[in-house]
Write an enzyme that holds these catalytic residues in place. Sequence first.
Site, short mmCIF file in Angstrom:
data_model
loop_
_atom_site.label_atom_id
_atom_site.label_comp_id
_atom_site.label_asym_id
_atom_site.label_seq_id
_atom_site.Cartn_x
_atom_site.Cartn_y
_atom_site.Cartn_z
N GLU A 1 -1.75 8.36 8.09
CA GLU A 1 -2.43 9.13 7.11
C GLU A 1 -3.10 10.01 7.93
OE1 GLU A 1 -5.01 7.01 4.25
OE2 GLU A 1 -3.19 6.80 3.04
N HIS B 1 -16.34 -3.53 6.55
CA HIS B 1 -15.74 -3.79 5.23
C HIS B 1 -16.36 -4.72 4.44
CE1 HIS B 1 -12.67 -1.15 6.98
NE2 HIS B 1 -12.58 -1.93 8.32
N ARG C 1 -7.77 -6.54 -9.74
CA ARG C 1 -8.53 -7.90 -10.14
C ARG C 1 -10.03 -7.41 -10.69
NH1 ARG C 1 -9.32 -7.10 -4.47
NH2 ARG C 1 -11.35 -6.65 -4.31
N VAL D 1 -16.21 -7.88 -7.22
CA VAL D 1 -17.59 -8.42 -7.25
C VAL D 1 -18.67 -7.47 -7.79
CG1 VAL D 1 -19.35 -8.87 -5.37
CG2 VAL D 1 -17.04 -9.54 -4.84
N HIS E 1 -16.85 6.08 -0.35
CA HIS E 1 -16.05 5.14 -0.92
C HIS E 1 -16.21 4.87 -2.45
CE1 HIS E 1 -14.21 0.80 -1.41
NE2 HIS E 1 -13.38 1.89 -1.97
N LYS F 1 0.84 -1.23 0.06
CA LYS F 1 -0.04 -0.03 0.12
C LYS F 1 0.87 1.28 -0.06
CE LYS F 1 -3.00 -2.83 0.04
NZ LYS F 1 -3.79 -3.35 -1.17
N GLU G 1 -9.32 2.83 -5.73
CA GLU G 1 -10.16 3.17 -4.67
C GLU G 1 -10.03 4.61 -4.17
OE1 GLU G 1 -10.93 -1.11 -2.72
OE2 GLU G 1 -10.12 0.28 -1.65
N LYS H 1 -19.26 -5.12 1.51
CA LYS H 1 -19.97 -4.26 0.87
C LYS H 1 -21.43 -4.67 1.00
CE LYS H 1 -16.40 -2.32 -1.83
NZ LYS H 1 -15.37 -2.65 -2.93
N LEU I 1 -9.90 10.71 7.90
CA LEU I 1 -10.88 11.32 6.98
C LEU I 1 -12.27 10.65 7.85
CD1 LEU I 1 -10.10 11.33 3.35
CD2 LEU I 1 -9.81 13.22 4.73
C1 MV4 Z 1 -9.22 5.55 5.63
C2 MV4 Z 1 -10.47 6.00 6.24
C3 MV4 Z 1 -10.40 7.32 6.73
N1 MV4 Z 1 -9.18 8.11 6.31
N2 MV4 Z 1 -8.05 6.35 5.54
C4 MV4 Z 1 -10.85 1.12 4.92
C5 MV4 Z 1 -10.18 0.04 4.48
C6 MV4 Z 1 -9.32 0.52 3.59
N3 MV4 Z 1 -9.34 0.04 2.07
C7 MV4 Z 1 -9.01 1.89 3.73
N4 MV4 Z 1 -10.00 2.26 4.66
C8 MV4 Z 1 -10.24 3.38 5.32
N5 MV4 Z 1 -9.06 4.28 5.23
C9 MV4 Z 1 -8.39 7.45 5.92
N6 MV4 Z 1 -7.09 8.37 5.86
C10 MV4 Z 1 -11.52 5.19 6.33
C11 MV4 Z 1 -11.41 3.92 5.77
C12 MV4 Z 1 -12.60 3.07 6.00
C13 MV4 Z 1 -13.39 2.58 4.95
C14 MV4 Z 1 -12.84 3.10 3.55
C15 MV4 Z 1 -13.67 2.48 2.57
C16 MV4 Z 1 -14.84 1.79 2.89
C17 MV4 Z 1 -15.14 1.64 4.14
C18 MV4 Z 1 -14.41 1.88 5.13
C19 MV4 Z 1 -14.92 1.54 6.59
C20 MV4 Z 1 -14.14 1.98 7.47
C21 MV4 Z 1 -12.92 2.72 7.38
#
Ligand code: MV4
Length: 457
Positions: A200, A235, A291, A294, A208, A116, A275, A237, A203
């Site tokens: 980071e 996490h 990939r 879903v 998303h 990442k 994403e 969907k 937020l």
């Molecule tokens: C974040 C965030 C808030 N701020 N990064 C969760 C999984 C991973 N793919 C990244 N994620 C997040 N990153 C920052 N800087 C909140 C999440 C997050 C989230 C992101 C996408 C979809 C669902 C989520 C559920 C909880 C937290």
Amino acid sequence: MISSILIANRGEIAVRIIRTCREMKIRTIAIHSTADADAMHVRLADMALCVGPPSPRDSYLNIPAIMAAAVVSGADAIHPGYGFLSENASFAEAVEAHGLAFIGPSAAHIRMMGDKIRAKATMKEFGVPVVPGTEAAVANVDDARVIAEEIGYPVLVKAAAGGGGRGMKVARASDELDEAISVAQAEARAAFGDGSVYLEKYLDTPRHIEVQVLGDQFGSVVHFGERDCSLQRRHQKLVEEAGSPALSDTERNEIGTVVTSALQKIGYRNAGTIEFLYQDSRFYFIEMNTRLQVEHPVTEMVCGIDLVREQIRVARGEPIGYGQEQIRFMGHAIECRITAEDPSTFIPSPGTISFFHQPGGIGVRMDTAVYSGYKVPPYYDSMIGKLIVHASSRGEAIDRMRRALDECVMQGLKTVLPLLRAIMRDEEFERGNYTIHWLENFVMRFTPDQTEDKKKA
Ligand code: MV4
């Protein structure tokens, strides 16, 4: 030339891939575990080979057994689907070492995006906006403290090898930073064998939003617009839409252009998803998935393309063959994931589907591998189908989804259908004004019985 494909997967996605192969006159080879002898993908494929016992580790993740199946069956290529081995760089290498085509990106790109920190640095270098934070892994707590002060609290500590939310810790103030870093490092080391973490800016109320791309070996990259995947719980969907109710056409085109330009520069081939978190009208890159996903059908419906067909075409060396300006977004699509789970507790509910009736009619698509009498095994993901609708506007798509969900009958086990019906009747959902936290709250307010009353009213 690719004239036969082994599908290294099961369930609805294996069926989905077989369908496109049939249309392309490509021979299909299914693999299965002993638990899946009666599975739909086994019945639909031209040939099926058992690769091991029920445990995924011994069957759908068993690289030597899958490679042996590919060689005996004379497959030219392997499609990994999603999950299982789809983002395993060593598997992609093994496939190519046997002289077969891997229907996905290069092993190098899978590896790059699996880290990442590297993924983020690469995207940033090529002009994609990222979340403010550390540029490399946190070396020590003192350096981390300096950077955290710079970006401002709250900060999020993330695992470099993470994804899907594992190994993440929030530090709301400086006195929480030490603890957040050590806990995230320990979790990352235990889960991924790599304790590297980065920081980071956190937020608090993002959506998303992810952009679908496709690249070919001639350096062309196009995008197919975005999907809003904010409606998730832990996490997982539950509902996805194309396009996002939050984006204007201008924003869609702008983010698409930024993404395709970056992927062109890294020479990305095959399908991929970028994403983003989206908050206060700004995009922040978080991860790239290398990939098919879903939720790809919502994109297929609004663009009128078959993404699996496009994957196979570019894997056999064909150019994309059309320009970005030829890709049009028509109407709106929504997908509901139907899982065999209790709709309030999400506890898996495997067992026999005593009766299944599939909804149909205009603008309705159901991707599933289940049938009346099918026994949902307890060893795999609980998703048993995806209901996808397409209509000319978001409002009409919601009406259509309500109708299709009401038509869908799934008896013999618990499913999340009652919850999905409630979401589609919620006023806030209808307004399209939701973040990644919305579903968690909705589920807390949800009681299955009220929904069924509302439905009748
Ligand atoms: C974040 C965030 C808030 N701020 N990064 C969760 C999984 C991973 N793919 C990244 N994620 C997040 N990153 C920052 N800087 C909140 C999440 C997050 C989230 C992101 C996408 C979809 C669902 C989520 C559920 C909880 C937290």
